[in-house]
Write a protein that holds these residues in place. Structure first.
Motif, PDB file in Angstrom:
ATOM      1  N   VAL A  27       3.943   0.929  -6.131  1.00  0.00           N
ATOM      2  CA  VAL A  27       4.000   1.907  -5.041  1.00  0.00           C
ATOM      3  C   VAL A  27       4.088   3.311  -5.628  1.00  0.00           C
ATOM      4  N   THR A  28       3.256   4.215  -5.094  1.00  0.00           N
ATOM      5  CA  THR A  28       3.242   5.601  -5.572  1.00  0.00           C
ATOM      6  C   THR A  28       3.593   6.615  -4.501  1.00  0.00           C
ATOM      7  N   ALA A  29       3.502   6.231  -3.218  1.00  0.00           N
ATOM      8  CA  ALA A  29       3.821   7.148  -2.123  1.00  0.00           C
ATOM      9  C   ALA A  29       4.184   6.341  -0.893  1.00  0.00           C
ATOM     10  N   ILE A  30       5.104   6.881  -0.105  1.00  0.00           N
ATOM     11  CA  ILE A  30       5.561   6.254   1.133  1.00  0.00           C
ATOM     12  C   ILE A  30       5.440   7.261   2.271  1.00  0.00           C
ATOM     13  N   ILE A  31       4.824   6.849   3.378  1.00  0.00           N
ATOM     14  CA  ILE A  31       4.805   7.627   4.616  1.00  0.00           C
ATOM     15  C   ILE A  31       5.530   6.786   5.658  1.00  0.00           C
ATOM     16  N   GLU A  32       6.622   7.311   6.202  1.00  0.00           N
ATOM     17  CA  GLU A  32       7.439   6.552   7.148  1.00  0.00           C
ATOM     18  C   GLU A  32       7.396   7.186   8.530  1.00  0.00           C
ATOM     19  N   ARG A  33       7.356   6.322   9.545  1.00  0.00           N
ATOM     20  CA  ARG A  33       7.507   6.730  10.940  1.00  0.00           C
ATOM     21  C   ARG A  33       8.470   5.735  11.581  1.00  0.00           C
ATOM     22  N   GLY A  34       9.720   6.143  11.745  1.00  0.00           N
ATOM     23  CA  GLY A  34      10.721   5.220  12.247  1.00  0.00           C
ATOM     24  C   GLY A  34      10.924   4.081  11.263  1.00  0.00           C
ATOM     25  N   ASP A  35      10.833   2.845  11.757  1.00  0.00           N
ATOM     26  CA  ASP A  35      11.021   1.679  10.903  1.00  0.00           C
ATOM     27  C   ASP A  35       9.728   1.210  10.241  1.00  0.00           C
ATOM     28  N   ALA A  36       8.620   1.886  10.514  1.00  0.00           N
ATOM     29  CA  ALA A  36       7.328   1.491   9.948  1.00  0.00           C
ATOM     30  C   ALA A  36       6.991   2.372   8.751  1.00  0.00           C
ATOM     31  N   ALA A  37       6.230   1.810   7.829  1.00  0.00           N
ATOM     32  CA  ALA A  37       5.849   2.541   6.629  1.00  0.00           C
ATOM     33  C   ALA A  37       4.439   2.165   6.207  1.00  0.00           C
ATOM     34  N   VAL A  38       3.758   3.125   5.634  1.00  0.00           N
ATOM     35  CA  VAL A  38       2.505   2.892   4.916  1.00  0.00           C
ATOM     36  C   VAL A  38       2.702   3.414   3.506  1.00  0.00           C
ATOM     37  N   ALA A  39       2.212   2.667   2.536  1.00  0.00           N
ATOM     38  CA  ALA A  39       2.345   3.046   1.135  1.00  0.00           C
ATOM     39  C   ALA A  39       0.976   3.143   0.481  1.00  0.00           C
ATOM     40  N   PHE A  40       0.812   4.111  -0.413  1.00  0.00           N
ATOM     41  CA  PHE A  40      -0.240   4.047  -1.405  1.00  0.00           C
ATOM     42  C   PHE A  40       0.327   3.313  -2.615  1.00  0.00           C
ATOM     43  N   TYR A  41      -0.522   2.531  -3.266  1.00  0.00           N
ATOM     44  CA  TYR A  41      -0.059   1.853  -4.471  1.00  0.00           C
ATOM     45  C   TYR A  41      -1.185   1.765  -5.491  1.00  0.00           C
ATOM     46  N   ASP A  42      -0.799   1.675  -6.762  1.00  0.00           N
ATOM     47  CA  ASP A  42      -1.734   1.475  -7.863  1.00  0.00           C
ATOM     48  C   ASP A  42      -1.900  -0.012  -8.117  1.00  0.00           C
ATOM     49  N   GLY A  43      -3.152  -0.458  -8.226  1.00  0.00           N
ATOM     50  CA  GLY A  43      -3.407  -1.858  -8.506  1.00  0.00           C
ATOM     51  C   GLY A  43      -4.361  -2.030  -9.680  1.00  0.00           C
ATOM     52  N   ARG A  44      -4.230  -3.162 -10.347  1.00  0.00           N
ATOM     53  CA  ARG A  44      -5.189  -3.531 -11.386  1.00  0.00           C
ATOM     54  C   ARG A  44      -5.332  -5.044 -11.425  1.00  0.00           C
ATOM     55  N   ALA A  45      -6.499  -5.480 -11.859  1.00  0.00           N
ATOM     56  CA  ALA A  45      -6.815  -6.905 -11.868  1.00  0.00           C
ATOM     57  C   ALA A  45      -6.518  -7.567 -13.193  1.00  0.00           C
ATOM     58  N   SER A  46      -6.460  -6.788 -14.270  1.00  0.00           N
ATOM     59  CA  SER A  46      -6.334  -7.370 -15.603  1.00  0.00           C
ATOM     60  C   SER A  46      -5.653  -6.390 -16.529  1.00  0.00           C
ATOM     61  N   ALA A  47      -5.233  -6.887 -17.693  1.00  0.00           N
ATOM     62  CA  ALA A  47      -4.642  -6.021 -18.700  1.00  0.00           C
ATOM     63  C   ALA A  47      -5.633  -4.973 -19.179  1.00  0.00           C
ATOM     64  N   ALA A  48      -6.922  -5.295 -19.153  1.00  0.00           N
ATOM     65  CA  ALA A  48      -7.948  -4.354 -19.585  1.00  0.00           C
ATOM     66  C   ALA A  48      -8.006  -3.127 -18.679  1.00  0.00           C
ATOM     67  N   GLU A  49      -7.515  -3.254 -17.447  1.00  0.00           N
ATOM     68  CA  GLU A  49      -7.520  -2.127 -16.523  1.00  0.00           C
ATOM     69  C   GLU A  49      -6.232  -1.310 -16.581  1.00  0.00           C
ATOM     70  N   ASN A  50      -5.348  -1.634 -17.505  1.00  0.00           N
ATOM     71  CA  ASN A  50      -4.151  -0.822 -17.701  1.00  0.00           C
ATOM     72  C   ASN A  50      -4.564   0.625 -17.973  1.00  0.00           C
ATOM     73  N   TRP A  51      -3.918   1.552 -17.302  1.00  0.00           N
ATOM     74  CA  TRP A  51      -4.169   2.986 -17.354  1.00  0.00           C
ATOM     75  C   TRP A  51      -5.371   3.424 -16.527  1.00  0.00           C
ATOM     76  N   GLU A  52      -6.112   2.482 -15.951  1.00  0.00           N
ATOM     77  CA  GLU A  52      -7.263   2.849 -15.117  1.00  0.00           C
ATOM     78  C   GLU A  52      -7.101   2.274 -13.708  1.00  0.00           C
ATOM     79  N   GLU A  53      -5.865   2.282 -13.201  1.00  0.00           N
ATOM     80  CA  GLU A  53      -5.588   1.710 -11.884  1.00  0.00           C
ATOM     81  C   GLU A  53      -6.292   2.512 -10.782  1.00  0.00           C
ATOM     82  N   ARG A  54      -6.540   1.802  -9.666  1.00  0.00           N
ATOM     83  CA  ARG A  54      -7.109   2.413  -8.477  1.00  0.00           C
ATOM     84  C   ARG A  54      -6.095   2.324  -7.337  1.00  0.00           C
ATOM     85  N   THR A  55      -6.361   3.038  -6.261  1.00  0.00           N
ATOM     86  CA  THR A  55      -5.384   3.185  -5.182  1.00  0.00           C
ATOM     87  C   THR A  55      -5.680   2.230  -4.032  1.00  0.00           C
TER      88      THR A  55
END
Length: 310
Positions: free
Chosen positions: A218-246
């Motif tokens: 998780v890199t960012a949280i937007i909250e409205r009351g009890d609800a939240a949306v998050a941006f997060y960094d993801g990767r599929a493999s160790a080879a994608e370390n440092w090249e995560e997408r959102t």
């Protein structure tokens, strides 16, 4: 697309999310040199008294120093930076520094959380610096506030302080396999004072077999009351370390579910990284700061503006 069709909480609409497109982005900072491993980014930004303040790290290739400095700066309306202080990894007894978290409370007390690599190991810890102003951060009186342990590294926190108290989303890495410590998930934590933290279990886990199957940070949280949306960094493999997408996740702050089957933001060139997206809600506008990969392998720090997400 409606909130229900997109999988988002009913408190949000997909169209209103400030998803980075990199079309009208401002370049805020560039690395000290060009090429793979020369990066600036991992931003943490806040709005305070009509101005934006930013903490970010500067990094060199692994064989030339890794993450060496965290810089705290004031951001001008045109995107120019005024450096206010700089913390180097040597003063933190760290092998590297990664994403910081910058906060100021209602009484004007400033906090800077630093992700510190424990030298000679795969372990990470988070340390806290406190100051009366963003120009006054020093390592005197620093304290470890998210120690991890022999089995788990802790780094890259997202920290929120509001009338509901202190809340944190902490990136955790298992240390059981020294060749697979890039695996990651996000823990939800709370605190009474921003110093002693209680873990409440995973807020977001990787999705096996998908584009984010190796890690979800998780890199960012937007909250409205009890609800939240998050941006997060993801990767599929160790080879994608440092090249995560959102990606996007939605739900309660302590329990987020991945939305969709693909990243929502990535770079378009040879290096696809678009990571560490940080959201600053500022009146009727929202700024998103993020780190993006360039065609030469370096990473830059950029900012985009959006209408406020309601």
């Amino acid at each position: 697309m409606t909130a229900a069709r997109s999988g988002l909480s009913a408190a949000f609409s997909w169209e209103g999310l400030p998803i980075p497109r990199n079309a009208d982005a401002q370049t805020i900072a560039v690395p000290p040199a060009r090429g793979p491993g020369y990066w600036v980014g991992a931003p943490s930004a806040i709005a305070h008294r009509g101005e934006h303040y930013l903490a970010y790290r500067s990094r060199r290739p692994i064989d030339d120093g890794r993450g060496g400095d965290v810089i705290v700066a004031r951001v001008a309306p045109d995107g120019g930076l005024t450096e206010l202080c700089r913390i180097d990894k040597g003063s933190m007894d760290a092998g590297s520094l990664e994403r910081p978290a910058l906060l100021v409370d209602g009484e004007g007390h400033w906090s800077l959380y630093l992700s510190c690599a424990t030298t000679g190991t795969r372990h990470w810890r988070v340390e806290l610096l406190q100051a009366a102003s963003p120009t006054d951060f020093t390592t005197e009186g620093r304290r470890v506030v998210m120690p991890g342990d022999a089995h788990m590294a802790m780094k890259d926190p997202v920290i929120v302080l509001d009338d509901r108290g202190w809340r944190g989303w902490i990136c955790c890495h298992p240390l059981d396999d020294p060749d697979a410590t890039d695996r990651m998930w996000t823990e939800f934590a709370t605190s009474d004072d921003g110093i002693a933290w209680r873990l409440h279990g995973p807020a977001l886990r990787p999705s096996p077999g998908r584009w984010d199957g190796r890690g979800a940070r998780v890199t960012a949280i937007i909250e409205r009351g009890d609800a939240a949306v998050a941006f997060y960094d993801g990767r599929a493999s160790a080879a994608e370390n440092w090249e995560e997408r959102t990606g996007v996740a939605s739900g309660r702050p302590d329990h987020l579910e991945v939305v969709g089957n693909a990243p929502v933001a990535e770079a378009s060139g040879a290096y696809r990284a678009l990571r560490y997206a940080c959201v600053v809600e500022d009146g009727d506008r929202t700024a998103v700061y993020y780190e993006i990969g360039c065609d030469d392998g370096s990473h830059e720090l950029r900012r985009e503006w959006f209408a406020r997400c309601d």
